[in-house]
Enzyme design. Sequence first.
Site, PDB file in Angstrom:
ATOM      1  N   HIS A 183      -4.786   2.327  84.592  1.00 56.52           N
ATOM      2  CA  HIS A 183      -5.775   2.900  85.503  1.00 56.52           C
ATOM      3  C   HIS A 183      -6.953   3.560  84.770  1.00 56.52           C
ATOM      4  O   HIS A 183      -6.793   4.189  83.732  1.00 56.52           O
ATOM      5  CB  HIS A 183      -5.114   3.937  86.426  1.00 56.52           C
ATOM      6  CG  HIS A 183      -4.543   5.113  85.674  1.00 56.52           C
ATOM      7  ND1 HIS A 183      -5.274   6.230  85.372  1.00 56.52           N
ATOM      8  CD2 HIS A 183      -3.321   5.301  85.142  1.00 56.52           C
ATOM      9  CE1 HIS A 183      -4.520   7.077  84.703  1.00 56.52           C
ATOM     10  NE2 HIS A 183      -3.333   6.534  84.541  1.00 56.52           N
ATOM     11  N   HIS A 198     -12.032  -8.042  73.633  1.00 55.04           N
ATOM     12  CA  HIS A 198     -10.842  -8.893  73.712  1.00 55.04           C
ATOM     13  C   HIS A 198      -9.598  -8.028  73.547  1.00 55.04           C
ATOM     14  O   HIS A 198      -9.428  -7.370  72.524  1.00 55.04           O
ATOM     15  CB  HIS A 198     -10.895  -9.964  72.617  1.00 55.04           C
ATOM     16  CG  HIS A 198      -9.693 -10.872  72.595  1.00 55.04           C
ATOM     17  ND1 HIS A 198      -9.515 -11.810  71.614  1.00 55.04           N
ATOM     18  CD2 HIS A 198      -8.615 -10.989  73.417  1.00 55.04           C
ATOM     19  CE1 HIS A 198      -8.378 -12.468  71.844  1.00 55.04           C
ATOM     20  NE2 HIS A 198      -7.810 -11.985  72.917  1.00 55.04           N
TER      21      HIS A 198
HETATM   22  C1  LIG Z   1      -3.825 -16.047  71.796  1.00 53.53           C
HETATM   23  C2  LIG Z   1      -4.255 -15.482  70.445  1.00 53.53           C
HETATM   24  O1  LIG Z   1      -3.929 -15.997  69.395  1.00 53.53           O
HETATM   25  S1  LIG Z   1      -5.241 -14.106  70.472  1.00 53.53           S
HETATM   26  C3  LIG Z   1      -5.429 -13.602  68.776  1.00 53.53           C
HETATM   27  C4  LIG Z   1      -4.419 -12.570  68.374  1.00 53.53           C
HETATM   28  N1  LIG Z   1      -4.601 -12.233  66.956  1.00 53.53           N
HETATM   29  C5  LIG Z   1      -4.414 -11.013  66.482  1.00 53.53           C
HETATM   30  O2  LIG Z   1      -4.013 -10.129  67.188  1.00 53.53           O
HETATM   31  C6  LIG Z   1      -4.745 -10.793  65.023  1.00 53.53           C
HETATM   32  C7  LIG Z   1      -5.198  -9.359  64.742  1.00 53.53           C
HETATM   33  N2  LIG Z   1      -5.573  -9.257  63.343  1.00 53.53           N
HETATM   34  C8  LIG Z   1      -4.949  -8.460  62.454  1.00 53.53           C
HETATM   35  O3  LIG Z   1      -4.003  -7.725  62.766  1.00 53.53           O
HETATM   36  C9  LIG Z   1      -5.484  -8.566  61.026  1.00 53.53           C
HETATM   37  O4  LIG Z   1      -4.364  -8.543  60.149  1.00 53.53           O
HETATM   38  C10 LIG Z   1      -6.514  -7.451  60.692  1.00 53.53           C
HETATM   39  C11 LIG Z   1      -7.803  -7.779  61.478  1.00 53.53           C
HETATM   40  C12 LIG Z   1      -6.004  -6.074  61.082  1.00 53.53           C
HETATM   41  C13 LIG Z   1      -6.805  -7.402  59.204  1.00 53.53           C
HETATM   42  O5  LIG Z   1      -7.165  -8.667  58.769  1.00 53.53           O
HETATM   43  P1  LIG Z   1      -7.723  -8.818  57.245  1.00 53.53           P
HETATM   44  O6  LIG Z   1      -8.942  -7.945  57.074  1.00 53.53           O
HETATM   45  O7  LIG Z   1      -7.863 -10.289  56.999  1.00 53.53           O
HETATM   46  O8  LIG Z   1      -6.585  -8.146  56.381  1.00 53.53           O
HETATM   47  P2  LIG Z   1      -5.553  -8.827  55.348  1.00 53.53           P
HETATM   48  O9  LIG Z   1      -4.690  -9.822  56.045  1.00 53.53           O
HETATM   49  O10 LIG Z   1      -6.335  -9.257  54.140  1.00 53.53           O
HETATM   50  O11 LIG Z   1      -4.641  -7.575  54.977  1.00 53.53           O
HETATM   51  C14 LIG Z   1      -5.130  -6.476  54.235  1.00 53.53           C
HETATM   52  C15 LIG Z   1      -4.002  -5.465  54.113  1.00 53.53           C
HETATM   53  O12 LIG Z   1      -3.750  -4.869  55.384  1.00 53.53           O
HETATM   54  C16 LIG Z   1      -2.408  -5.111  55.824  1.00 53.53           C
HETATM   55  N3  LIG Z   1      -2.467  -5.443  57.246  1.00 53.53           N
HETATM   56  C17 LIG Z   1      -3.156  -6.453  57.824  1.00 53.53           C
HETATM   57  N4  LIG Z   1      -2.990  -6.443  59.142  1.00 53.53           N
HETATM   58  C18 LIG Z   1      -2.149  -5.426  59.414  1.00 53.53           C
HETATM   59  C19 LIG Z   1      -1.584  -4.938  60.616  1.00 53.53           C
HETATM   60  N5  LIG Z   1      -1.883  -5.498  61.785  1.00 53.53           N
HETATM   61  N6  LIG Z   1      -0.782  -3.860  60.540  1.00 53.53           N
HETATM   62  C20 LIG Z   1      -0.481  -3.286  59.333  1.00 53.53           C
HETATM   63  N7  LIG Z   1      -0.999  -3.725  58.152  1.00 53.53           N
HETATM   64  C21 LIG Z   1      -1.805  -4.776  58.204  1.00 53.53           C
HETATM   65  C22 LIG Z   1      -1.925  -6.291  54.987  1.00 53.53           C
HETATM   66  O13 LIG Z   1      -0.538  -6.284  54.854  1.00 53.53           O
HETATM   67  C23 LIG Z   1      -2.662  -6.057  53.697  1.00 53.53           C
HETATM   68  O14 LIG Z   1      -1.987  -5.053  52.979  1.00 53.53           O
HETATM   69  P3  LIG Z   1      -1.866  -5.113  51.347  1.00 53.53           P
HETATM   70  O15 LIG Z   1      -3.300  -5.010  50.871  1.00 53.53           O
HETATM   71  O16 LIG Z   1      -1.050  -3.920  51.047  1.00 53.53           O
HETATM   72  O17 LIG Z   1      -1.254  -6.423  51.048  1.00 53.53           O
END
Ligand SMILES: CC(=O)SCCNC(=O)CCNC(=O)[C@H](O)C(C)(C)COP(=O)(O)OP(=O)(O)OC[C@H]1O[C@@H](n2cnc3c(N)ncnc32)[C@H](O)[C@@H]1OP(=O)(O)O
Length: 208
Positions: free
Chosen positions: A135, A144
């Site tokens: 709400h 998104h």
């Molecule tokens: C229908 C559909 O498909 S809709 C799409 C849905 N997709 C999603 O929800 C994806 C969301 N994206 C994420 O969570 C991504 O991991 C992001 C945007 C947070 C970060 O992406 P990037 O900048 O490429 O980060 P990258 O993968 O290089 O990771 C960098 C560091 O952060 C960490 N990290 C990345 N994502 C996460 C997360 N979600 N939670 C905790 N740690 C994370 C990695 O383990 C890495 O740690 P390290 O340096 O100690 O190895």
Amino acid sequence: MSKLAILGASGHGKVLADMAELVGWRSITFFDDAWPSLMLNSHWPVAGDTAALLDKFAEFDGVLVGIGNNSIRLEKQAQLAGSGAQLITLVHPAAVVSRYAHIGSGSVVMAGAVINVDVRLGEACIINTNASVDHDCVLEAGVHISPNAALAGGVRVGRVAWLGVGACVRQLMDIGAGAVVGAGAVVVKPVPPAVCVAGNPARLLCQN
Ligand SMILES: CC(=O)SCCNC(=O)CCNC(=O)[C@H](O)C(C)(C)COP(=O)(O)OP(=O)(O)OC[C@H]1O[C@@H](n2cnc3c(N)ncnc32)[C@H](O)[C@@H]1OP(=O)(O)O
């Protein structure tokens, strides 16, 4: 409801096409800048690029932008709307949307999503599969909310922000414009604009 054009022959686009058929659109045609290399998106034809759609939108009863990138989706939607295209909204029949919620033009609500009372969604938002927006939340244009993410009551999300799959947000938080909330993050403090946060509790991961 007869002929629908979708700009963006992506995975997201084909989910929209499938939903559109479910709610009664009879014919779906994609447009994508990868045309003519790309002629088919799953079960639906790709008939031209953005320029072709800008030329032909009057042949369609509705137009939707099926591009996952928030900024590009918003930019393409503005271009189409500015040219007079009829932007629609799409709500999956298995979504639950309050009659007191406002869904902006070009926004889509996928299967299993819940949009509760007095929510306001701006234009070109995606509320993805099983996400819940409780709400009084206010989402600005181009936001998104990924599958299974949950916003508690009264959360505000700025323009083109992206909440990853399974993220959850405490009530009354502000998520800044252009922010990214990582998959599975638990947001318990406001998120400034244009940063990326992740983890439980969510902490700064990077500056966009
Ligand atoms: C229908 C559909 O498909 S809709 C799409 C849905 N997709 C999603 O929800 C994806 C969301 N994206 C994420 O969570 C991504 O991991 C992001 C945007 C947070 C970060 O992406 P990037 O900048 O490429 O980060 P990258 O993968 O290089 O990771 C960098 C560091 O952060 C960490 N990290 C990345 N994502 C996460 C997360 N979600 N939670 C905790 N740690 C994370 C990695 O383990 C890495 O740690 P390290 O340096 O100690 O190895």
